[in-house]
Write a protein that holds these residues in place. Sequence first.
Motif, PDB file in Angstrom:
ATOM      1  N   SER A   1      -8.122   2.302  -4.171  1.00 49.15           N
ATOM      2  CA  SER A   1      -8.309   1.436  -5.331  1.00 49.15           C
ATOM      3  C   SER A   1      -7.209   0.375  -5.360  1.00 49.15           C
ATOM      4  O   SER A   1      -6.198   0.485  -4.674  1.00 49.15           O
ATOM      5  CB  SER A   1      -8.278   2.239  -6.631  1.00 49.15           C
ATOM      6  OG  SER A   1      -6.985   2.812  -6.829  1.00 49.15           O
TER       7      SER A   1
ATOM      8  N   TYR B   1     -11.439  -6.861  -2.645  1.00 50.94           N
ATOM      9  CA  TYR B   1     -12.213  -6.556  -1.437  1.00 50.94           C
ATOM     10  C   TYR B   1     -11.258  -6.124  -0.330  1.00 50.94           C
ATOM     11  O   TYR B   1     -10.193  -6.723  -0.148  1.00 50.94           O
ATOM     12  CB  TYR B   1     -12.980  -7.783  -0.955  1.00 50.94           C
ATOM     13  CG  TYR B   1     -14.347  -7.936  -1.572  1.00 50.94           C
ATOM     14  CD1 TYR B   1     -15.505  -7.757  -0.822  1.00 50.94           C
ATOM     15  CD2 TYR B   1     -14.497  -8.269  -2.911  1.00 50.94           C
ATOM     16  CE1 TYR B   1     -16.767  -7.904  -1.391  1.00 50.94           C
ATOM     17  CE2 TYR B   1     -15.745  -8.413  -3.496  1.00 50.94           C
ATOM     18  CZ  TYR B   1     -16.881  -8.230  -2.722  1.00 50.94           C
ATOM     19  OH  TYR B   1     -18.129  -8.366  -3.283  1.00 50.94           O
ATOM     20  N   SER B   2     -11.645  -5.095   0.396  1.00 46.54           N
ATOM     21  CA  SER B   2     -10.879  -4.699   1.570  1.00 46.54           C
ATOM     22  C   SER B   2     -11.326  -5.535   2.765  1.00 46.54           C
ATOM     23  O   SER B   2     -12.297  -6.304   2.684  1.00 46.54           O
ATOM     24  CB  SER B   2     -11.071  -3.213   1.866  1.00 46.54           C
ATOM     25  OG  SER B   2     -12.436  -2.942   2.144  1.00 46.54           O
TER      26      SER B   2
ATOM     27  N   LYS C   1     -15.655  -5.133   1.980  1.00 49.27           N
ATOM     28  CA  LYS C   1     -16.418  -4.546   0.881  1.00 49.27           C
ATOM     29  C   LYS C   1     -15.564  -4.413  -0.387  1.00 49.27           C
ATOM     30  O   LYS C   1     -14.330  -4.385  -0.318  1.00 49.27           O
ATOM     31  CB  LYS C   1     -16.962  -3.185   1.289  1.00 49.27           C
ATOM     32  CG  LYS C   1     -15.909  -2.200   1.745  1.00 49.27           C
ATOM     33  CD  LYS C   1     -16.566  -0.936   2.316  1.00 49.27           C
ATOM     34  CE  LYS C   1     -15.539   0.038   2.863  1.00 49.27           C
ATOM     35  NZ  LYS C   1     -16.177   1.225   3.465  1.00 49.27           N
TER      36      LYS C   1
ATOM     37  N   VAL D   1     -13.601  -3.014  -3.629  1.00 53.20           N
ATOM     38  CA  VAL D   1     -12.712  -1.867  -3.877  1.00 53.20           C
ATOM     39  C   VAL D   1     -12.579  -1.715  -5.387  1.00 53.20           C
ATOM     40  O   VAL D   1     -12.475  -2.725  -6.117  1.00 53.20           O
ATOM     41  CB  VAL D   1     -11.325  -2.125  -3.237  1.00 53.20           C
ATOM     42  CG1 VAL D   1     -10.308  -1.095  -3.697  1.00 53.20           C
ATOM     43  CG2 VAL D   1     -11.441  -2.127  -1.718  1.00 53.20           C
TER      44      VAL D   1
ATOM     45  N   TYR E   1      -3.443   3.607  -1.978  1.00 54.17           N
ATOM     46  CA  TYR E   1      -3.545   2.813  -3.199  1.00 54.17           C
ATOM     47  C   TYR E   1      -2.816   1.484  -2.965  1.00 54.17           C
ATOM     48  O   TYR E   1      -1.704   1.474  -2.433  1.00 54.17           O
ATOM     49  CB  TYR E   1      -2.924   3.551  -4.381  1.00 54.17           C
ATOM     50  CG  TYR E   1      -3.651   4.834  -4.735  1.00 54.17           C
ATOM     51  CD1 TYR E   1      -4.724   4.824  -5.611  1.00 54.17           C
ATOM     52  CD2 TYR E   1      -3.256   6.050  -4.171  1.00 54.17           C
ATOM     53  CE1 TYR E   1      -5.395   6.007  -5.926  1.00 54.17           C
ATOM     54  CE2 TYR E   1      -3.928   7.231  -4.477  1.00 54.17           C
ATOM     55  CZ  TYR E   1      -4.992   7.192  -5.351  1.00 54.17           C
ATOM     56  OH  TYR E   1      -5.661   8.362  -5.646  1.00 54.17           O
TER      57      TYR E   1
ATOM     58  N   GLU F   1       0.836  -1.205   0.000  1.00 50.33           N
ATOM     59  CA  GLU F   1       0.000   0.000   0.000  1.00 50.33           C
ATOM     60  C   GLU F   1       0.868   1.251   0.000  1.00 50.33           C
ATOM     61  O   GLU F   1       1.919   1.296   0.623  1.00 50.33           O
ATOM     62  CB  GLU F   1      -0.898  -0.009   1.251  1.00 50.33           C
ATOM     63  CG  GLU F   1      -1.730   1.238   1.461  1.00 50.33           C
ATOM     64  CD  GLU F   1      -1.025   2.317   2.271  1.00 50.33           C
ATOM     65  OE1 GLU F   1      -1.425   3.503   2.175  1.00 50.33           O
ATOM     66  OE2 GLU F   1      -0.056   1.984   2.989  1.00 50.33           O
TER      67      GLU F   1
ATOM     68  N   ASP G   1      -8.043  -1.849   5.588  1.00 53.34           N
ATOM     69  CA  ASP G   1      -9.269  -1.142   5.213  1.00 53.34           C
ATOM     70  C   ASP G   1      -8.959   0.279   4.757  1.00 53.34           C
ATOM     71  O   ASP G   1      -7.807   0.711   4.720  1.00 53.34           O
ATOM     72  CB  ASP G   1     -10.266  -1.142   6.375  1.00 53.34           C
ATOM     73  CG  ASP G   1      -9.748  -0.384   7.596  1.00 53.34           C
ATOM     74  OD1 ASP G   1      -8.636   0.188   7.531  1.00 53.34           O
ATOM     75  OD2 ASP G   1     -10.456  -0.367   8.612  1.00 53.34           O
ATOM     76  N   LYS G   2     -10.026   0.972   4.346  1.00 58.89           N
ATOM     77  CA  LYS G   2      -9.952   2.377   3.941  1.00 58.89           C
ATOM     78  C   LYS G   2      -8.919   2.628   2.845  1.00 58.89           C
ATOM     79  O   LYS G   2      -8.065   3.506   2.943  1.00 58.89           O
ATOM     80  CB  LYS G   2      -9.658   3.260   5.152  1.00 58.89           C
ATOM     81  CG  LYS G   2     -10.745   3.189   6.227  1.00 58.89           C
ATOM     82  CD  LYS G   2     -10.397   4.041   7.437  1.00 58.89           C
ATOM     83  CE  LYS G   2     -11.474   3.927   8.500  1.00 58.89           C
ATOM     84  NZ  LYS G   2     -11.144   4.691   9.726  1.00 58.89           N
ATOM     85  N   VAL G   3      -9.008   1.809   1.785  1.00 58.79           N
ATOM     86  CA  VAL G   3      -8.123   2.017   0.639  1.00 58.79           C
ATOM     87  C   VAL G   3      -8.911   2.644  -0.505  1.00 58.79           C
ATOM     88  O   VAL G   3     -10.140   2.594  -0.531  1.00 58.79           O
ATOM     89  CB  VAL G   3      -7.471   0.688   0.184  1.00 58.79           C
ATOM     90  CG1 VAL G   3      -6.613   0.127   1.300  1.00 58.79           C
ATOM     91  CG2 VAL G   3      -8.512  -0.325  -0.258  1.00 58.79           C
TER      92      VAL G   3
END
Length: 223
Positions: free
Chosen positions: A176, A204-205, A217, A219, A135, A131, A172-174
């Motif tokens: 793309s 998916y994150s 969810k 991404v 991104y 990451e 989480d909270k990425v």
Amino acid sequence: MKYKNIEEGIFLSRPNRFIANVNINGENHVVHVKNTGRCKELLVPGYTVYLEKNNNPKRKTRYDLISVLKGNRLINMDSQAPNVIFEEWAKEKYKNAIIKREVVYKDSRFDCFIQTEKENIFIEVKGVTLEENGYVKFPDAPTQRGIKHIHGLIDAVKNGYKAQLLFVIQMDKVISFSPNWHEQPAFAEALIEAQNAGVEILAYSCKVTKNSLILDKPVPVIL
């Protein structure tokens, strides 16, 4: 997915891809690293890491390194976890389906096969830990095995199966997901070929805590 007996430590060094030196409660320990990838941006001296303590007297190491705090972002780096949490998720989504792990198709072995009343789906799962500024990318090192899996999924689609390549982003909270063009252009090109052939490329994150990991969810995927 739940972990037990979690302890906090400070990462010191990584002599090889299987072990690391970590300071836990003021004492230095040799611990098992549950990810044989490079993870150079994660395993940085001084970073806070989280470990699962085991009570198996036959093991050489008492701890498994499972996650790391990179800035304010907690990243799970257990390479076995993506398949586990995907199976948990799939059992909820496909409640009446037959779900099998590690299924052979021709010269490929895919992580999962799901048989429903309407379709047969081959699924390959890849964990993502790389990451930068929200991104995420894959791979963090060249993977010929990954390219082979993609070609196998393409062949499965040509023979009437449904095929999916799922990137489980272990944070989480990425923003793309994208293939890592800089590290391995051939993998990125294979992904585009697969998408054009009808393979679903999904990302998916996850919800990550010190002692749990849950598939969360979708991404956006940018190829």
